[in-house]
Design a protein around this motif. Structure first.
Motif, mmCIF file in Angstrom:
data_model
loop_
_atom_site.group_PDB
_atom_site.id
_atom_site.type_symbol
_atom_site.label_atom_id
_atom_site.label_comp_id
_atom_site.label_asym_id
_atom_site.label_seq_id
_atom_site.Cartn_x
_atom_site.Cartn_y
_atom_site.Cartn_z
ATOM 1 N N LYS A 5 -0.512 -4.448 7.475
ATOM 2 C CA LYS A 5 0.143 -4.483 8.781
ATOM 3 C C LYS A 5 0.918 -3.187 9.011
ATOM 4 O O LYS A 5 0.920 -2.289 8.171
ATOM 5 N N SER A 6 1.588 -3.135 10.150
ATOM 6 C CA SER A 6 2.396 -1.952 10.475
ATOM 7 C C SER A 6 3.571 -1.835 9.517
ATOM 8 O O SER A 6 4.236 -2.835 9.209
ATOM 9 N N ARG A 7 3.810 -0.636 9.065
ATOM 10 C CA ARG A 7 4.999 -0.344 8.265
ATOM 11 C C ARG A 7 5.591 0.972 8.731
ATOM 12 O O ARG A 7 4.896 1.806 9.299
ATOM 13 N N ASN A 8 6.857 1.142 8.439
ATOM 14 C CA ASN A 8 7.543 2.401 8.751
ATOM 15 C C ASN A 8 8.370 2.825 7.548
ATOM 16 O O ASN A 8 8.601 2.036 6.636
ATOM 17 N N SER A 9 8.802 4.056 7.567
ATOM 18 C CA SER A 9 9.628 4.568 6.477
ATOM 19 C C SER A 9 11.020 4.903 6.995
ATOM 20 O O SER A 9 11.192 5.244 8.173
ATOM 21 N N VAL A 10 11.986 4.789 6.103
ATOM 22 C CA VAL A 10 13.382 5.006 6.481
ATOM 23 C C VAL A 10 14.015 6.026 5.535
ATOM 24 O O VAL A 10 13.512 6.268 4.437
ATOM 25 N N ALA A 11 15.101 6.598 5.986
ATOM 26 C CA ALA A 11 15.899 7.477 5.128
ATOM 27 C C ALA A 11 17.333 6.967 5.120
ATOM 28 O O ALA A 11 17.843 6.506 6.140
ATOM 29 N N VAL A 12 17.949 7.041 3.958
ATOM 30 C CA VAL A 12 19.357 6.671 3.828
ATOM 31 C C VAL A 12 20.150 7.945 3.569
ATOM 32 O O VAL A 12 19.928 8.644 2.578
ATOM 33 N N LEU A 13 21.059 8.252 4.494
ATOM 34 C CA LEU A 13 21.892 9.449 4.367
ATOM 35 C C LEU A 13 23.313 9.034 3.968
ATOM 36 O O LEU A 13 23.823 8.008 4.421
ATOM 37 N N VAL A 53 13.504 7.044 1.769
ATOM 38 C CA VAL A 53 13.858 8.412 1.386
ATOM 39 C C VAL A 53 15.361 8.454 1.141
ATOM 40 O O VAL A 53 16.143 8.018 1.991
ATOM 41 N N ALA A 54 15.757 8.929 -0.021
ATOM 42 C CA ALA A 54 17.179 8.957 -0.357
ATOM 43 C C ALA A 54 17.390 9.829 -1.585
ATOM 44 O O ALA A 54 16.431 10.305 -2.212
ATOM 45 N N LYS A 55 18.653 10.023 -1.922
ATOM 46 C CA LYS A 55 19.015 10.789 -3.119
ATOM 47 C C LYS A 55 20.015 9.966 -3.920
ATOM 48 O O LYS A 55 21.143 9.760 -3.481
ATOM 49 N N ALA A 97 11.932 11.297 -2.806
ATOM 50 C CA ALA A 97 12.778 12.476 -2.589
ATOM 51 C C ALA A 97 12.570 13.038 -1.188
ATOM 52 O O ALA A 97 11.495 12.888 -0.591
ATOM 53 N N PHE A 98 13.575 13.699 -0.664
ATOM 54 C CA PHE A 98 13.458 14.350 0.642
ATOM 55 C C PHE A 98 12.248 15.287 0.653
ATOM 56 O O PHE A 98 12.046 16.074 -0.275
ATOM 57 N N GLY A 99 11.449 15.169 1.692
ATOM 58 C CA GLY A 99 10.300 16.055 1.861
ATOM 59 C C GLY A 99 9.039 15.616 1.158
ATOM 60 O O GLY A 99 8.023 16.307 1.227
ATOM 61 N N GLU A 100 9.058 14.450 0.491
ATOM 62 C CA GLU A 100 7.910 14.049 -0.344
ATOM 63 C C GLU A 100 7.131 12.848 0.183
ATOM 64 O O GLU A 100 6.197 12.388 -0.475
ATOM 65 N N THR A 101 7.492 12.304 1.344
ATOM 66 C CA THR A 101 6.813 11.069 1.772
ATOM 67 C C THR A 101 5.320 11.262 1.990
ATOM 68 O O THR A 101 4.533 10.346 1.778
ATOM 69 N N GLN A 102 4.926 12.448 2.420
ATOM 70 C CA GLN A 102 3.512 12.664 2.750
ATOM 71 C C GLN A 102 2.707 13.214 1.577
ATOM 72 O O GLN A 102 1.586 13.690 1.761
ATOM 73 N N ASN A 103 3.273 13.125 0.385
ATOM 74 C CA ASN A 103 2.560 13.587 -0.811
ATOM 75 C C ASN A 103 2.438 12.472 -1.845
ATOM 76 O O ASN A 103 2.856 12.633 -2.995
ATOM 77 N N PRO A 104 1.865 11.323 -1.457
ATOM 78 C CA PRO A 104 1.783 10.224 -2.424
ATOM 79 C C PRO A 104 0.790 10.530 -3.539
ATOM 80 O O PRO A 104 -0.206 11.215 -3.331
ATOM 81 N N ALA A 105 1.062 9.997 -4.726
ATOM 82 C CA ALA A 105 0.099 10.083 -5.822
ATOM 83 C C ALA A 105 -0.952 8.999 -5.630
ATOM 84 O O ALA A 105 -0.781 8.074 -4.831
ATOM 85 N N LEU A 106 -2.038 9.087 -6.370
ATOM 86 C CA LEU A 106 -3.107 8.096 -6.257
ATOM 87 C C LEU A 106 -2.601 6.698 -6.576
ATOM 88 O O LEU A 106 -3.123 5.707 -6.064
ATOM 89 N N TRP A 107 -1.586 6.599 -7.421
ATOM 90 C CA TRP A 107 -1.062 5.290 -7.839
ATOM 91 C C TRP A 107 0.096 4.822 -6.968
ATOM 92 O O TRP A 107 0.717 3.810 -7.248
ATOM 93 N N ASP A 108 0.389 5.557 -5.887
ATOM 94 C CA ASP A 108 1.376 5.091 -4.900
ATOM 95 C C ASP A 108 0.637 4.288 -3.835
ATOM 96 O O ASP A 108 0.176 4.832 -2.829
ATOM 97 N N TYR A 109 0.514 2.990 -4.067
ATOM 98 C CA TYR A 109 -0.336 2.165 -3.199
ATOM 99 C C TYR A 109 0.357 1.823 -1.880
ATOM 100 O O TYR A 109 1.557 1.553 -1.851
#
Length: 353
Positions: free
Chosen positions: A188-196, A318-320, A328-340
């Motif tokens: 289904k639809s999902r979204n991503s969030v960041a915690v500052l 996304v958070a620190k 990590a900041f800047g890494e959401t669009q670089n998933p590994a193969l095992w990031d399902y």
């Protein structure tokens, strides 16, 4: 050589082929299998894909290809496979219903089915139908085993044993009914969030701009909402986003920005904006293009509980140093193969059908 090793080698060769198409430049390399046959043809497919879907800019297409070229290495594929038991006794036919919001968005499912040893029946989105059939043809040239195991259809799906389908929350309800008698993964639809927290560096926030703006924010891994402490200084956030100011030069993005801004102003919503991005206080996770929603939090424990309760709606956090499994900041669009996607282990599902 074992069949699984052949399949790994084939996808590693595809990764090498895709390495010729990077954001920095497109350059024809030596020693790439079947390059004379496929390089110029794929360049042409990229042009057609861009003409067919104006969200598929050159930058976004090449970003996707470069990401996949980095993922499809022999070592990555072997690490991914080694964590799963995928000895298939009787190969099945797995149907995949793909979304079309970002380039090659269904590729991971396609890869998972084939690397498992099954056959794949693909129903593509009209928004992203030019790249995958060409790459499938490349795979068939690289590895004989794939011939006859990859089928694309625009008709009603028939003669399949299991299904992986991705769509909106509305189409997911239809999928759940339509595919109820087959083993399935329904996304289904999902979204991503960041915690500052308010102590982020300018570099952190500039990296967050990648998470917000890559693919114009159309991906499920794109940050569409931020959580901020009370009294947060939004100037810091906007300063970080400023690196993406040229977004507004894309006509389709600019049209969405203007339209959504007009809607908000007519509705007399409070919003902050900087000429190419609006932020609006809103409890929803899914924000329109050119908009990021925000919500204040009082304490971190309550926020963690809320995010846990809403985990079925969230792809990445996304958070620190905030929460387990954060990105990590800047890494959401670089998933590994095992990031399902959705946290559902596709290989495990495919091993049991």
């Amino acid at each position: 050589m074992d069949s699984i090793q052949n399949r790994i080698a084939a996808f590693a060769k595809l990764g090498a082929f895709l390495s010729q198409f990077s954001e920095e430049k497109v350059v024809k390399k030596e020693n790439i299998a079947h390059n004379e046959l496929f390089f110029d043809g794929f360049k042409h497919q990229l042009k057609i894909a861009q003409e067919n879907n104006s969200w598929f800019t050159t930058e976004n297409l090449l970003f996707s290809l470069e990401s996949w070229s980095k993922a499809l290495t022999k070592s990555n594929l072997e690490k991914w496979i080694s964590d799963n038991n995928i000895k298939i006794e009787t190969p099945k036919t797995v149907a995949i219903v793909m979304a079309g919001n970002i380039p090659l968005v269904g590729f991971h499912d396609f890869l998972s089915v084939l690397i498992s040893g099954h056959s794949v029946l693909v129903k593509q989105s009209s928004g992203d139908k030019h790249l995958l059939p060409f790459l499938a043809k490349y795979l068939e040239y690289v590895e004989e085993e794939f011939k006859g195991k990859i089928t694309f259809t625009e008709e009603k799906l028939e003669n399949f044993d299991a299904v992986i389908a991705t769509g909106s929350d509305n189409t997911a309800r239809y999928f759940e009914y339509y595919f109820k008698n087959k083993p399935n993964i329904i996304r289904k639809s999902r979204n991503s969030v960041a915690v500052l927290k308010g102590n982020e560096t300018e570099e952190d926030l500039q990296k967050l701009a990648d998470d917000v703006f890559t693919y114009f924010g159309l991906g499920c891994r794109s940050v569409s909402k931020i959580y901020v402490p009370k009294e947060y200084d939004f100037n810091n956030f906007f300063n970080g986003m400023y690196v993406k100011k040229d977004m507004i030069n894309n006509a389709k993005y600019a049209n969405n920005y203007d339209y959504n801004k007009a809607v908000y102003l007519m509705s007399e919503f409070d919003l902050l904006e900087n000429g190419f991005l609006m932020i609006k206080e809103d409890e929803s996770y899914s924000s329109p293009i050119a908009t990021v929603f925000y919500e204040y939090y009082d304490n971190e424990i309550d926020l963690k509980i809320k995010l846990h309760e809403d985990r079925d709606k969230i792809q990445c956090i996304v958070a620190k140093d905030f929460i387990e499994n954060e990105v990590a900041f800047g890494e959401t669009q670089n998933p590994a193969l095992w990031d399902y996607a959705d946290g559902v282990n596709t290989l495990e599902f495919l091993s049991k059908i």
